[in-house]
Motif scaffolding. Sequence first.
Motif, PDB file in Angstrom:
ATOM      1  N   VAL B  93       0.863  -1.122  -0.036  1.00 30.53           N
ATOM      2  CA  VAL B  93      -0.254  -0.043  -0.023  1.00 30.53           C
ATOM      3  C   VAL B  93       0.959   1.288   0.185  1.00 30.53           C
ATOM      4  O   VAL B  93       0.447   2.128  -0.740  1.00 30.53           O
ATOM      5  N   LEU B  94       2.082   1.272   0.877  1.00 25.83           N
ATOM      6  CA  LEU B  94       2.683   2.334   1.022  1.00 25.83           C
ATOM      7  C   LEU B  94       3.593   2.624  -0.411  1.00 25.83           C
ATOM      8  O   LEU B  94       3.854   3.639  -0.602  1.00 25.83           O
ATOM      9  N   ALA B  95       3.845   1.421  -0.873  1.00 26.75           N
ATOM     10  CA  ALA B  95       4.848   1.623  -2.262  1.00 26.75           C
ATOM     11  C   ALA B  95       3.937   2.524  -3.242  1.00 26.75           C
ATOM     12  O   ALA B  95       4.506   3.293  -3.919  1.00 26.75           O
ATOM     13  N   ALA B  96       2.454   2.180  -3.257  1.00 26.65           N
ATOM     14  CA  ALA B  96       1.800   3.113  -4.100  1.00 26.65           C
ATOM     15  C   ALA B  96       1.449   4.191  -3.713  1.00 26.65           C
ATOM     16  O   ALA B  96       1.176   5.190  -4.398  1.00 26.65           O
ATOM     17  N   ARG B 100       8.572   9.092  -1.823  1.00 29.38           N
ATOM     18  CA  ARG B 100       9.878   9.523  -1.739  1.00 29.38           C
ATOM     19  C   ARG B 100      10.505   8.477  -0.614  1.00 29.38           C
ATOM     20  O   ARG B 100      11.842   8.188  -0.513  1.00 29.38           O
ATOM     21  N   VAL B 101       9.473   8.254   0.449  1.00 29.68           N
ATOM     22  CA  VAL B 101      10.117   7.833   1.733  1.00 29.68           C
ATOM     23  C   VAL B 101      10.804   6.422   1.637  1.00 29.68           C
ATOM     24  O   VAL B 101       9.939   5.619   0.505  1.00 29.68           O
ATOM     25  N   MET B 128      10.068  -3.178  -6.703  1.00 27.98           N
ATOM     26  CA  MET B 128      10.022  -2.498  -7.803  1.00 27.98           C
ATOM     27  C   MET B 128       8.995  -1.585  -8.010  1.00 27.98           C
ATOM     28  O   MET B 128       9.025  -0.453  -8.460  1.00 27.98           O
ATOM     29  N   ILE B 129       7.734  -1.836  -7.243  1.00 30.99           N
ATOM     30  CA  ILE B 129       6.711  -0.684  -7.383  1.00 30.99           C
ATOM     31  C   ILE B 129       7.116   0.466  -6.621  1.00 30.99           C
ATOM     32  O   ILE B 129       6.681   1.491  -7.279  1.00 30.99           O
ATOM     33  N   SER B 130       7.788   0.580  -5.633  1.00 24.44           N
ATOM     34  CA  SER B 130       8.341   1.527  -5.119  1.00 24.44           C
ATOM     35  C   SER B 130       9.372   2.360  -5.464  1.00 24.44           C
ATOM     36  O   SER B 130       9.782   3.391  -5.244  1.00 24.44           O
ATOM     37  N   GLY B 131       9.806   1.834  -6.581  1.00 31.21           N
ATOM     38  CA  GLY B 131      11.076   2.537  -7.362  1.00 31.21           C
ATOM     39  C   GLY B 131      12.252   2.293  -6.363  1.00 31.21           C
ATOM     40  O   GLY B 131      13.270   3.069  -6.637  1.00 31.21           O
ATOM     41  N   GLN B 197      16.670  -3.011  -6.587  1.00 28.51           N
ATOM     42  CA  GLN B 197      17.729  -2.633  -5.589  1.00 28.51           C
ATOM     43  C   GLN B 197      18.779  -3.817  -5.742  1.00 28.51           C
ATOM     44  O   GLN B 197      18.457  -4.863  -5.769  1.00 28.51           O
ATOM     45  N   LYS B 198      20.234  -3.536  -6.130  1.00 26.44           N
ATOM     46  CA  LYS B 198      21.087  -4.440  -6.420  1.00 26.44           C
ATOM     47  C   LYS B 198      22.300  -4.388  -5.298  1.00 26.44           C
ATOM     48  O   LYS B 198      22.652  -3.071  -5.186  1.00 26.44           O
ATOM     49  N   PRO B 199      23.054  -5.470  -4.628  1.00 23.59           N
ATOM     50  CA  PRO B 199      22.434  -6.671  -5.049  1.00 23.59           C
ATOM     51  C   PRO B 199      20.929  -7.087  -4.603  1.00 23.59           C
ATOM     52  O   PRO B 199      20.342  -8.214  -5.058  1.00 23.59           O
ATOM     53  N   HIS B 200      20.267  -6.450  -3.457  1.00 25.83           N
ATOM     54  CA  HIS B 200      19.198  -6.884  -2.938  1.00 25.83           C
ATOM     55  C   HIS B 200      18.819  -5.613  -2.172  1.00 25.83           C
ATOM     56  O   HIS B 200      19.765  -4.916  -1.864  1.00 25.83           O
ATOM     57  N   PRO B 201      17.696  -5.563  -1.626  1.00 21.46           N
ATOM     58  CA  PRO B 201      17.091  -4.468  -0.856  1.00 21.46           C
ATOM     59  C   PRO B 201      18.134  -4.428   0.466  1.00 21.46           C
ATOM     60  O   PRO B 201      18.529  -5.489   0.799  1.00 21.46           O
TER      61      PRO B 201
END
Lengths: 258, 401
Positions: B93-96, B100-101, B128-131, B197-201
């Motif tokens: 939900v927050l990703a959408a 910025r946060v 991905m959805i949150s960029g 994000q690479k290699p991962h979040p």
Amino acid sequence: MSPRSFSVRVAGSEIDVLSGGAGPRLTILHRDTGRCGWTRLHERLATHFNILAPSLPGYDASDRPDWLRNVTDLAALIGLFDDAIDSEPGAFLGLGFGGWVAAELAAHSPGRVTRLVLHSPMGIKPMTGEIFDQFLVEAEDYARKGFASELAYERECATEVGNRSLRLDRNREMTTRIAWKPAMFNPSLKHLLRGVSKPSLVVWSTDDKIVPKSCAETYRDAIVGARYAEVPGGHMVEYEAPDALADLVEDFLGEGQA
Amino acid sequence: MLISYFTEQPYSAVESEDVWALHPFDHPARRPGDNTLLHSNRFFDPVIAARLFAERIREYEVAEEVGFDGVMVNEHHNAPYCMQARITVMSSVLAARTKRVKIIQLGNPLPTWDNPVQLAEETAMIDMISGGRLVAGIVRAGGAEQIANNVNPAYNRERFHEAHDLLIKAWTVPGPWRWEGEHYQQRVVNPWAIPLQKPHPPVWVPGITSKETIEFAARRRYPYVCLNTTLEDTKRIWSYYDQIAAETGFAAGPQHRGYLVRCVVADTEEKAMRNAREHMWMSGEFAGFGRPSWVAPTGYSSFEARSGRAALDDAGRSFEGQIERGTLVVGTPQQVIKKLRWWLEETRPGLLMLWPNDGRLDHESSLEAIRLTGEAVLPALREIGQELDLTDGFGVSQQAT
């Protein structure tokens, strides 16, 4: 009489044993709260039998095998223990959780068992009622619930030497490891009890708040030719009605010797 | 210093303490006062909760608007003090809904997952959805969560470690491949979603004082987030973390230190104190009133660790005691800034999470607290962060200069 204490190494783990008495071998398997020591029940039965009272692997002074993660494997290990003691078969008395272990052993290895007595055995999903969920209450509260009489409970506590909380906790940890889910039963066991081919007696305590009567009844119905009896008191029969159970066991096992 | 906003998302519609009494329909193991696990969900009203969810989500948006760098979410079960039953749902939900946060999960309860590959997929989608704004924290999850999810507490740590290894591999190693572990078996691992994000979040590990978990985090260079621990415990934790870091071959800094603090700001001290008392709602999550066998079921940790935990919590149960110990920071912006400066100087975290609203505080009061914190406290904290060189690993402190 004072029992003697020794240990037996089985599959890489030490199993601690109390033993006493003379006569045909009778192995007593304890509850999930741990070995109850040498109680009046043991004392009584030792007058007719050679009693072996092992601490189940992971309980009290016995090693906890890290790989042992279900009750069927625990029963298999007790089978190896029994074979290490004596290659001849013997009688088993299982109390509560120990009844479940004894039933698994008798179902899978009927050749090791001459006669089987199960007191308020866990291990089967009750048709009605529930096996009390000890994991929702403190370990001591679970132990207390095993008694119908508060006085008997207090007497039992008073006999404890050492850190009771630590002992109950360690024992419950092993129960957690092997019987958390399904909660204190094996869905296959009811069907596999057809493999129990030796005379069996199922006993239930009439004021048992841990294991419902329907568990004992299912055992009675699933084991071909099993007999059924009741004794007074709560789940901890060895403290609340040791003589009543000892009378039943002596009579039942005595038939086998006649 | 990366500064984030957190709330437990309490079911603040509980009107009276009477609901914690015994009821005829109660589970036989419930005792009066038990307010989690066995407290019946007959007291949950989805109509009210629908409104509360909408309000909470708006509060996160406002937190972003007033300058917070991140929003922290979590997960609990059978608990009126936290309405979030699935951390990935609220993260999605927050990703959408935010732009910025950072979306900071503290954390994903690994042992309660029976399929960590699905967690890898869900978190990858959120990233991905949150960029690429996801911080995928991981936790063992509390004792009651093991019971509520019927996950064997005796294997909690084993499952935590194995699920972690599987999660990282699923995020980073191209599939298909097979996993045959002790607790997890996957015939084919080949998720059609991998993180942006690479290699991962980033992975953070929140906790209290478990040495094993601190060591787990330090050996992997994951920031360890102290959940409102006392000053003494916080210092002990950092000291141990630093020691393990040195053994592992790196010098730990503020970017490895996270701290969550209950921080209640209002325009008057009296109002702040009134609002802060809401943090004591349901006896206060950090007050240690939970049933021992639920907070730490047998096998969840050692007998000694569980016995020690109860003793530890005895000292700071009262509202006043918690304020005195500094684990509950309350006051006007100036008072709070002063207290937080002390915390920052003493413990030097680069990742700070502020928890302004809890309990039955209503939406308007929550928004007021969030806005005042953002407008009157955050700027000063950023300056202090600069002054103390509290780096965060994200470059927020550098951007502020």
